[in-house]
Every structure is written in C-alpha cells, then in structure tokens.
Scaffold this active site. Structure first.
Site, short mmCIF file in Angstrom:
data_model
loop_
_atom_site.label_atom_id
_atom_site.label_comp_id
_atom_site.label_asym_id
_atom_site.label_seq_id
_atom_site.Cartn_x
_atom_site.Cartn_y
_atom_site.Cartn_z
N GLU A 431 41.74 43.81 71.08
CA GLU A 431 42.97 44.30 71.23
C GLU A 431 43.24 44.82 72.65
OE1 GLU A 431 42.13 48.36 69.98
OE2 GLU A 431 44.01 49.33 70.13
N ASP A 504 38.99 49.35 69.87
CA ASP A 504 38.35 50.66 70.36
C ASP A 504 38.08 51.38 68.86
OD1 ASP A 504 40.24 50.84 73.15
OD2 ASP A 504 38.15 50.54 73.02
N ASP A 506 38.81 54.15 68.54
CA ASP A 506 39.68 55.24 68.05
C ASP A 506 40.56 55.11 66.97
OD1 ASP A 506 42.04 54.33 70.65
OD2 ASP A 506 41.47 53.56 68.66
N ASP A 508 43.75 54.19 66.55
CA ASP A 508 44.39 53.02 66.50
C ASP A 508 43.37 51.64 66.33
OD1 ASP A 508 47.08 54.10 68.96
OD2 ASP A 508 46.87 54.17 66.84
#
Ligand code: 28F
Length: 641
Positions: A431, A504, A506, A508
């Site tokens: 990403e 990641d 997180d 997102d």
C-alpha cells in the site's frame, strides 16, 4: 478404567488406556489441529451428542457455558446417557462413552453421525484431551455423576449423588481442556462459539441453543429458529436487498438421504451458497451442492424457454449466470457420508448428486410455476447476468498476458522478480508508493516481486465483473498473478506461490487488506483455500538495548521480550511508524526477508462467517462497516500461523 490397584488391571482397562493414550499422542488424527480450531472442536464434539439427542426428538434445549475458570459446560434436557452397565465393557454406559474410543452410539449404526472426518470422534476424545471432565446424568429421579482427569483416567465411577424430580432428565458435561495438548491457547473465543451455535440452531429448526460466557458480565445469546434454514437465508440477506418476495424452501427424502434447501435472490452480484452434511459445514461443496446447482441451472433455462423469456436460439444461461445474487443454504442428511477434498470438507458420495438434483428440481419447478411473477424476476436477473458476462469477456481480454515479461514491466506498476520458478517466487502487494519504494530497494530481486496499490481499490462486493475488470489496479493484479479470474481461473498458471499483502496495521491498512481479501475470496478463492495468501506482519515496536535492536509484533511480544532483559536495563522502546517511514533495510529485516519476517497465512475458517463479514464490510451503510473494521480489523480474517 478405574483406580484399581495395579494388580487388578484387566484387559479392558489396558485397552481403554491405550485407546485414549493414542489420542493424546496424535491428537491431530482426531481433531485436526491442536490450534484454536482444534480447541473449539472439543465443544462441538460434546454439543453434537446433545444435538443427536435433539434429532432423536428427546431434547429441546442445549446450553453452552464458558465458565469463569475457562472450562466449558454443555447441558441438554434429553433422556440422559444410559447409566446401566454396558454389556461389552462391564462398566456403566456413561463411563464407556467417555473412556472407550468411538463408543458413542453414533458408530453402532443408525443415526446420522459421520464416520469420516473430524466430526463424531466421540466424547472419549474430549476426555483424552482434557485435564478433567465431569459428567452428570439426570434420569429415573436420580442424579448420577462420574469424574475423569488427566486424559481420561476415571477418578470416580458413576455413582448416585442425589435425587431429582422425575420429569428432570438430561446430561450435563463440564470439561477443562488440557494445556499440555493445546499449547497455542486454551482460551475459548466467544465469537467462534456464537457463530457455530447460531448455525446449529438454523440447521436444527426449533432447537433452542443458549450460549453464555461467565467470564464476563451478562454475555449471553439465545438462538432458536422455527423457520430453520429459511431464517438462515434471511440473516444472510440482511445486508442486501432481496429482489423477490418469498424465500424458496425445498425439502425431500430419497433413499435415506434428506435434503433441505432455502434460497432467495438479492440485488447484489455475488452468490453466497452454504452447504452442510449432517450439520457439518462443507465449504468445498460436493455432490449435494453440485446436484442442486445443476438442477437450478437446468430448470431456469427450461422455464425461461418455455415462457418465452429466453429466445430458443439464444445461448443457454450458465451456472454463474443463474447464481448471480443468489443466497442459498443446502442441508443434507446422509447416513454414511464420505468426505474428500483439500480439507476433508467436500462430500464425495456420488449417489447423492442425482438424489439432490431430483428432489430440488421437482420442488423448484413447482415454485416457479406457482409464482410466475417471482419466476420472471429470477430468470431476467440471470439473463442480465449473461449479458454482463459477455461484456466482461471482452474486458477480460485486456488482462490476458500477451507474452513474457516485457509486458509486465510495460505495466510499469509491477516490479517483477527474476526467478521464473513460481514455487519460490513471492509477490508483495504494498500500500502506497513510499512503502513500495522501500520494498523495491529492500527486496530480494531474484524471488520477490513488488506491486504497489494506490489508495482504495474498487469495492468488489458491490460491483459486477465487467466493472471490476474495468478497474486498472485490479487488472494489474490479475495480470500479475497470471491465473485469470472466476470461471477461467487456472491455479496452475499462478506465478507466485506466496501472495503477501503488506499494509499498515492501522484502520486504512486493514480496510485495504479486507478489500483485497474480498477480491480474492470472490474471484480467486482457491488461492486462499490452497494457502497462497499471506499477510505481512510489520513490527509495532523497536527496542534498542545496548547495540542490539529487537523488533516485536505486538504488546504481548514486547512484554515477553522486556522480561528477558536484565533488571537494570534501560531499553529504548520506539513505536514503529507506518511501512512508508521504514527505511529499506529495516523493512527487509523486519518484514520481508525469509529468515526474519513473520507471515500469517490467511485462512477463511468459516465461509458463513467470512461471508457475513464481507457483507457487513462491503454492504451499503458505511456506519456498521467503519465500526466493524475499527473493532475487528486485525481479527477479520481467521489468521492461522
Ligand atoms: C452435554 C452432552 O452427550 N447427551 C446425550 C444421550 C442419550 C442417549 C445416549 C447420549 C447408546 C449406547 C451410545 C438415552 N436413552 N450431552 C449428551 N444424550 N447417548 S449422549 O445413548 C448412548 C448410546 O451407547 C440415550 C436411550 N437411548 C439413548
């Protein structure tokens, strides 16, 4: 097998000891794995016995309780396991069922217990793999109790411990899993229990299953569905919009095989089909599912032609066409099922294919004839799907790899590896460009390819194939994999045996990962089933201590590592930034290189669960999705080490 002094051991004790000892030596032979999945299997072994009592018509309520101490109690209000002396073993039937392998009535013929696979191995396996087991039977106005420990040794033979009212009958079993066997975890996951308990209630209409978790305050669910699998379909369709009024319900028996089917079409493009044999999930399908599917395609084509909805000379509707937007649950009861397939969850009995096709065809045809308005909607949906399929075929041409490598480099997006050996080749789907930059630098160019994904890829749950193929990011992925997509998928053309999603940790990142997994689940499912899909695990913390830097994945590992440091150590703990901020060496050493990285294999444990999760994640209203991702992002997919 009691606590007789050694000199009184007779052959049956020795044989019983050996039996359960064998289970402890190779638990995987009996429950598949000793991971979290195997642990939860213990519960289902006991629950299955209670469900058999319900199938026999004697039990209406089953209660499953996770106790504060981590043990599990299962209660039923059936007849109670017989308390008399078992003719073959000379000990009570209760002790026989719990100490002799496969002693449960299930194998003595009759009933629907399965002989193959992991189900129906019997209560004695649970005993063998438990620290202790306590069995109480309410029968003939008396309360009987037997206790076992350390892998099935009898501490207390069946004895009367009290009286109860004459109308109180049933069996209550409490067991504590043995941490020696279940080294990964002995902690029961309430959500896993909840999904399966609900599924069992759907599959056994009218049976009430109560699930309670006494480790927390008022955590309790009650499942009872008078409508059985019709209500299952209703639940599966709750995040999408049905396009016709009735949930079609079909049931029939032929040659001792019982078949139940419930189906309803929705306005989506995906098909969500869940099949079961004797309450066991068959995610790999099999002859029951094939028979129903073949009939569905044949009947819709013939009804379409007979009612001038399909022109006589038009091409026939394919299986995919008639299954677009279809939610269907198939539940077969087969006396002697043979399981095949990668994970032994595919029904192999060839005679069932024809039986399922016959039962389904007659009833489904009758439904279409009796509901012409709904029939028209269903056939027209399939016709629209066939037109989109043709359009997708054209769009698909764009993704076909024309020649060798030069094309992929021409794509610009994919930085390919030099090796042509798929078995050692890996593709990292990364990403963001900065992370991709570091990955390109840090990778092993011989075996590691890098494919950057920008921003959010298309939400495939809500899009039809022709539109999906119109998305360039997705076309790049399809081209890179080399397998083709959907009907044309050919796993032998896979160019990388490891597909590693590197996002990641997180929200997102979790969202991107889930979108990719939805794409793989919908259009590349064998990649997941055959274990080619992984999630990279970037570290969460770095710990500098003296000259050494240690990276750890999560809080648990951090605490475990800190304990290994000397008292006076002053480690410098850093919260890792995102992938994009890591330098290439850090990214290589912590997340990419084969020697030091930690990959988690993506393994969809339960299609129903995954299906529901995808529908929540990709459904219309954003709110439940945002909430769900925040709460479950990293648990969304059952990640098997
Ligand atoms: C909490 C778990 O295991 N319930 C069970 C029964 C009832 C009978 C039974 C079970 C016959 C010879 C195998 C009673 N009366 N709940 C349970 N309820 N097993 S397990 O029979 C055992 C078989 O050995 C039962 C008449 N027939 C059957």
């Amino acid at each position: 097998m009691t606590n007789k002094p050694i000199e009184h051991y007779d052959s049956s004790d020795i044989q019983v000891l050996e039996g359960l000892e064998a289970v402890r030596k190779r638990p995987g032979m009996y429950i598949g794995t000793t991971s979290a999945r195997g642990l939860h299997h213990l519960v289902w072994e006991i629950v299955d016995n209670a469900i058999d009592e319900a199938l026999a018509g004697y039990c209406d309520d089953i209660e499953i309780i996770v106790n504060k101490d981590g043990s599990v109690t299962v209660k039923d209000d059936g007849r109670g396991i017989p308390v008399g002396i078992h003719p073959k073993t000379g000990i009570s039937t209760v002790e026989t069922v719990y100490t002799v392998l496969h002693a449960g009535g299930k194998f003595g013929g009759g009933g629907y217990k399965v002989s193959g696979g992991l189900h129906g191995v019997g209560a004695s396996v649970v005993n063998a793999l438990s620290k202790w087991v306590d069995v109480t039977v309410y029968k003939d106005s008396k309360i009987y109790n037997a206790k076992f420990s350390n892998g099935g040794h009898t501490d207390q033979s069946l004895t009367v411990i009290g009286d109860c009212s004459p109308d109180r009958t049933g069996t209550t079993v409490t067991f504590m899993p043995d941490a020696e066997i279940f080294k990964e975890t002995t902690t029961f996951d309430y959500d896993v229990l909840r999904i399966r308990a609900r599924e069992l209630a759907f599959l056994n209409k009218g049976l009430r299953i109560i699930l309670r978790d006494d480790r927390e305050e008022n955590k309790k669910d009650i499942f009872v569905y008078e409508g059985g699998i019709k209500e299952f379909v209703k639940m599966l369709n709750k995040n999408v919009t049905p396009i016709h009024e009735d949930i079609v319900y079909i049931e029939g028996v032929e040659d001792d095989v019982t078949l139940e089917v419930a189906l309803q079409y929705n306005d989506g493009y995906n098909s969500s089909i869940h099949s079961f044999v004797n309450n066991i999930t068959t995610p790999e399908g099999g002859t029951h599912e094939d028979g129903v599917k073949n009939s569905l395609t044949r009947i819709i084509n013939s009804y379409g032609k007979a009612n001038k909805l399909l022109k006589d000379n038009s091409d026939a509707l394919t299986g995919d066409d008639v299954r677009e937007g279809l939610t269907m649950v198939i539940s077969a009861k087969v006396p002697d099922p043979q399981f095949e397939g990668q994970t032994k969850t595919k029904l192999g009995n060839s005679e069932v294919r024809k039986i399922a096709a016959n039962i389904f065809a007659g009833e489904f045809e009758r439904f279409l004839l009796e509901h012409p308005d709904q029939a028209k909607i269903i056939v027209e949906k399939a016709i629209t799907a066939s037109r989109a399929r043709v359009a997708a075929k054209k769009a698909r041409e764009l993704t076909r790899r024309k020649g060798g490598l030069e094309l992929t480099n021409q794509w610009g997006k994919l930085t390919d590896c030099s090796s042509k050996d798929a078995t050692i080749s890996e593709i990292f789907i990364v990403e963001g460009d900065s992370a991709a930059g570091s990955a390109k630098t840090g990778r092993d160019p011989a075996t590691q390819a890098i494919l950057p994904i920008r921003g959010k890829i298309l939400n495939v749950e809500k899009a039809r194939l022709d539109r999906i193929l119109g998305n360039e990011e997705i076309r790049t992925i399809i081209t890179a994999f080399g397998t083709g997509i959907g009907e044309e998928f050919d796993i032998s053309k896979l160019r990388y045996h490891k597909i590693i999603i590197m996002t990641d940790a997180d929200v997102d990142g979790a969202h991107i990962r889930t979108l990719l997994l939805t794409l793989f689940y919908r259009y590349f499912r064998p990649l997941i089933e055959q274990g080619h899909v992984y999630a990279a695990q970037p570290p969460l913390y770095s710990i500098k201590h003296g000259k050494t830097i240690k990276y750890v994945l999560d809080d648990d590992e951090l605490n475990d590592y800190l304990k290994t440091l000397p008292e006076n150590a002053k480690p410098e703990i850093g919260r890792m930034k995102g992938l994009g901020e890591m330098d290439p060496v850090e990214l290589r050493d912590t997340t990419m290189s084969i020697e030091s990285r930690v990959l988690k294999r993506i393994d969809l444990e339960d299609a129903v669960q995954a299906d529901e999760i995808f529908q929540i994640l990709m459904g219309e209203d954003v709110e439940p999705r945002r909430k769900f991702i925040e709460e479950n992002a990293l648990q969304v997919m059952n990640l098997d080490i």
